[in-house]
Design a protein around this motif. Structure first.
Motif, mmCIF file in Angstrom:
data_model
loop_
_atom_site.group_PDB
_atom_site.id
_atom_site.type_symbol
_atom_site.label_atom_id
_atom_site.label_comp_id
_atom_site.label_asym_id
_atom_site.label_seq_id
_atom_site.Cartn_x
_atom_site.Cartn_y
_atom_site.Cartn_z
ATOM 1 N N CYS A 23 0.824 -1.208 0.000
ATOM 2 C CA CYS A 23 0.000 0.000 0.000
ATOM 3 C C CYS A 23 0.862 1.263 0.000
ATOM 4 O O CYS A 23 0.504 2.272 -0.628
ATOM 5 C CB CYS A 23 -0.977 -0.006 1.176
ATOM 6 N N TYR A 83 0.495 3.931 -3.051
ATOM 7 C CA TYR A 83 0.075 5.302 -2.765
ATOM 8 C C TYR A 83 1.156 6.301 -3.148
ATOM 9 O O TYR A 83 0.856 7.431 -3.551
ATOM 10 C CB TYR A 83 -0.285 5.462 -1.292
ATOM 11 N N LEU A 123 -0.409 5.484 4.543
ATOM 12 C CA LEU A 123 -1.432 4.447 4.533
ATOM 13 C C LEU A 123 -0.894 3.182 5.197
ATOM 14 O O LEU A 123 0.309 3.013 5.351
ATOM 15 C CB LEU A 123 -1.861 4.120 3.103
ATOM 16 N N THR A 153 -9.908 8.954 5.389
ATOM 17 C CA THR A 153 -8.884 9.493 4.488
ATOM 18 C C THR A 153 -9.104 10.981 4.228
ATOM 19 O O THR A 153 -8.164 11.782 4.306
ATOM 20 C CB THR A 153 -8.900 8.728 3.150
ATOM 21 N N ILE A 196 -6.005 5.640 -2.590
ATOM 22 C CA ILE A 196 -6.300 4.596 -1.611
ATOM 23 C C ILE A 196 -6.897 3.375 -2.298
ATOM 24 O O ILE A 196 -6.723 2.237 -1.850
ATOM 25 C CB ILE A 196 -7.223 5.136 -0.501
ATOM 26 N N SER A 230 -6.270 1.820 5.196
ATOM 27 C CA SER A 230 -6.777 3.195 5.254
ATOM 28 C C SER A 230 -5.610 4.089 5.643
ATOM 29 O O SER A 230 -4.484 3.632 5.841
ATOM 30 C CB SER A 230 -7.916 3.313 6.262
ATOM 31 N N THR A 231 -5.893 5.379 5.743
ATOM 32 C CA THR A 231 -4.861 6.297 6.213
ATOM 33 C C THR A 231 -4.720 6.195 7.724
ATOM 34 O O THR A 231 -5.629 5.738 8.414
ATOM 35 C CB THR A 231 -5.207 7.743 5.849
#
Length: 563
Positions: free
Chosen positions: A60, A64, A75, A272, A296, A312-313
């Motif tokens: 991720c 990103y 993330l 996010t 994302i 997710s963030t």
């Protein structure tokens, strides 16, 4: 909103300044000390092997860095998504699936979330993030924090329970403690690690508390031989990196996975946009909601193709990167490379990491999620919104994580409709020394013009509140002495739908039969144009529509003078 940029990472690379490199490298190393233990802990929170948290983190971060628009947003596996993932995949596994299939289910879930995010970005559906209002989001997060805390207490105490849901898990934990199932060595190392994290977070926030706690727990476990005293450890991690894998699931499982993916998408998107807005304000960037969804979305797609799970963030990890001096997404790339080197060169480094320590990491995260002060503030500020918060909290705590998110979204939508159904409405008057016409509730001594009632309705006029508007006007028409005109101060009425337009036509005729004229002032041009399309302007002719309140009052007084 900034302009579209399909691959922001290329633009960052083309404009990269050499003086940023030392800061990005240092921030990446600092970030890695947080990524590794949290990634492993949140994987187990999701009901998955700890190693999948590392796979997920690497993919991720790389995805990103290429497609994400924020320069420093981080993330990764997230404590708020862990229980949601577990709520989706564990019932499928328990109900007859192979436990080893949990990874495939989680990977498919990540692919679904990634696809939904990407489609939403293309369709410009960023407004979906608004489906969780602040009060319902607050209640949901607090319920989630309590759920996470209770779920990790047995592991912290060195045993496990089979309860399903908050109440069952609480009862199972209490029974385990009463029955003497606590492993003293496990509780000592877990509680000690948790105390270390919390104390350093409070008093020395720049010190990597999680890293110190994890290293200390490993040293104590090895030094005192705690595995022989009943303390479970992570064990050796698989060496190397997983191959590209397209997960396979049964068709009968797709519906449940898709339902869970919708909830995860809403929560992830909301988190996010909120986190991106916070850090964009500090760095002078603009938040590009649709590009964030692409970033994302691709991160989830990448994770799903390499035995990962939805991401997710992370506000806490982003804050660590920012405080360490991060300038660009190279920070995340450094973190991804460092984790990869760990997997390839030293997979046994964490084999003696005690499971109670991972529980301590998750519990510390749950305490960060909780916002009791926010609930107290809502209680003081607005009781109705506090009740929404409480309902969302109970929805998560009593019904479960996935039903809880449905409750939270439903409450947010119902709250919008509630305000549309029963908007604020009042009568206006003129107060000496104050220009214009104002709310008589604020100015109870305001003068009113004999025979003229000025009424303000603070909402679009739609099917949901047409009856409310009509009943209020009828109530004013029955007042004594009977008014000759009812003047609607219509500036707040930003829309009129066909249901409301039909109601207005009937109401004008009804009042006219009683000798009362219904007129409007300050109707917006778009609303008038809609009424023309509805063919309602004959009922609301020139004598019923005035450009300003003052113009309408002058027309009324001229009419009385002529009479």
């Amino acid at each position: 909103m900034g302009g579209a940029d399909p691959v922001p990472g290329i633009r960052v690379l083309a404009t990269y300044q050499r003086r940023w490199l030392p800061r990005d490298l240092l921030a990446g190393i600092v970030l890695t000390t947080l990524l590794v233990p949290q990634g492993m802990a949140y994987a187990e929170l999701a009901g998955l092997p700890a190693i999948t948290g590392l796979y997920t983190s690497v993919l991720c971060l790389l995805a990103y860095a290429v497609f994400g628009p924020s320069r420093i947003l981080v993330l990764g596996p997230d404590s708020s998504l862990g229980p949601m993932i577990a709520a989706v995949i564990l019932p499928i596994v328990v109900s007859g699936g192979d436990p080893a299939q949990a990874v495939a289910l989680a990977s498919m879930l990540a692919l679904m979330v990634g696809a939904m995010m990407t489609v939403a970005a293309v369709a410009k559906l960023g407004f979906v993030a608004d489906l969780l209002s602040r009060p319902t989001q607050l209640g949901y997060v607090n319920g989630l924090a309590l759920t996470i805390l209770i779920s990790q207490l047995p592991k912290l105490f060195g045993f496990s329970v089979d309860g399903d849901g908050l109440l069952a898990e609480t009862a199972g934990f209490v029974r385990g403690v009463v029955d003497g199932r606590t492993v003293p060595a496990a509780l000592a190392v877990g509680a000690g690690g948790l105390l270390t994290i919390l104390v350093l977070r409070k008093w020395l926030p720049r010190v990597p508390g999680i890293l110190i706690a994890v290293v200390g727990a490993i040293v104590v476990t090895v030094g005192f031989g705690l595995t022989e005293r009943g303390v479970d450890v992570v064990g050796p991690l698989p060496q190397g990196f997983p191959p590209f894998t397209v997960p396979t699931v049964e068709w009968s499982q797709v519906a449940l996975l898709a339902a869970g993916a919708v909830g995860i998408t809403v929560v992830s998107l909301t988190d996010t946009i909120s986190t991106a807005s916070t850090f964009a304000g500090r760095t002078g960037q603009e938040v590009r909601g649709n590009q964030e969804m692409i970033g994302i979305g691709t991160a989830n797609l990448a994770a799903g193709l390499f035995q990962g799970f939805p991401v997710s963030t992370s506000g806490s990890r982003t804050a660590v990167a920012e405080s360490a001096g991060a300038r660009t997404q190279l920070t995340g790339v450094v973190g991804a490379v460092a984790i990869t080197l760990l997997l390839v060169l030293a997979p046994g480094l964490l084999r003696n990491l005690p499971q109670p320590m991972l529980a301590a990491v998750v519990i510390a995260a749950s305490l960060s999620l909780a916002d009791a002060a926010g609930m107290r503030r809502l209680w003081r500020q607005r009781r109705t919104e506090f009740l929404l918060t409480l309902a969302a909290f109970l929805g998560v705590a009593l019904l479960g994580v996935l039903p809880g998110i449905a409750v939270a979204v439903g409450l947010s939508v119902l709250n919008v409709f509630r305000r549309a159904w029963w908007p604020y409405r009042t009568v206006l008057g003129r107060q000496d020394g104050v220009a214009g016409y104002h709310d008589v509730r604020v100015y109870p001594d305001a003068d009113r013009i004999p025979g003229l009632v000025m009424f303000r309705f603070d909402a679009p006029l739609i099917f949901a509140n047409a009856r409310t508007f009509r009943d209020e006007v009828r109530h004013l028409a029955r007042a004594e002495p009977r008014p000759e005109w009812i003047l609607v101060a219509a500036e707040p009425i930003t829309d009129v739908d066909t249901t409301a337009a039909d109601m207005l036509e009937d109401l004008v005729a009804e009042l006219a039969a009683a000798g009362i004229t219904l007129v409007f002032a300050e109707l917006k041009t778009p609303v008038l144009e809609k009424l023309e399309r509805y063919e309602q302007r004959p009922a609301l002719g020139p004598e019923h529509v005035h450009p300003t309140i003052e113009n309408a009052v002058a027309a009324y007084q001229a009419r009385r003078d002529r009479a």
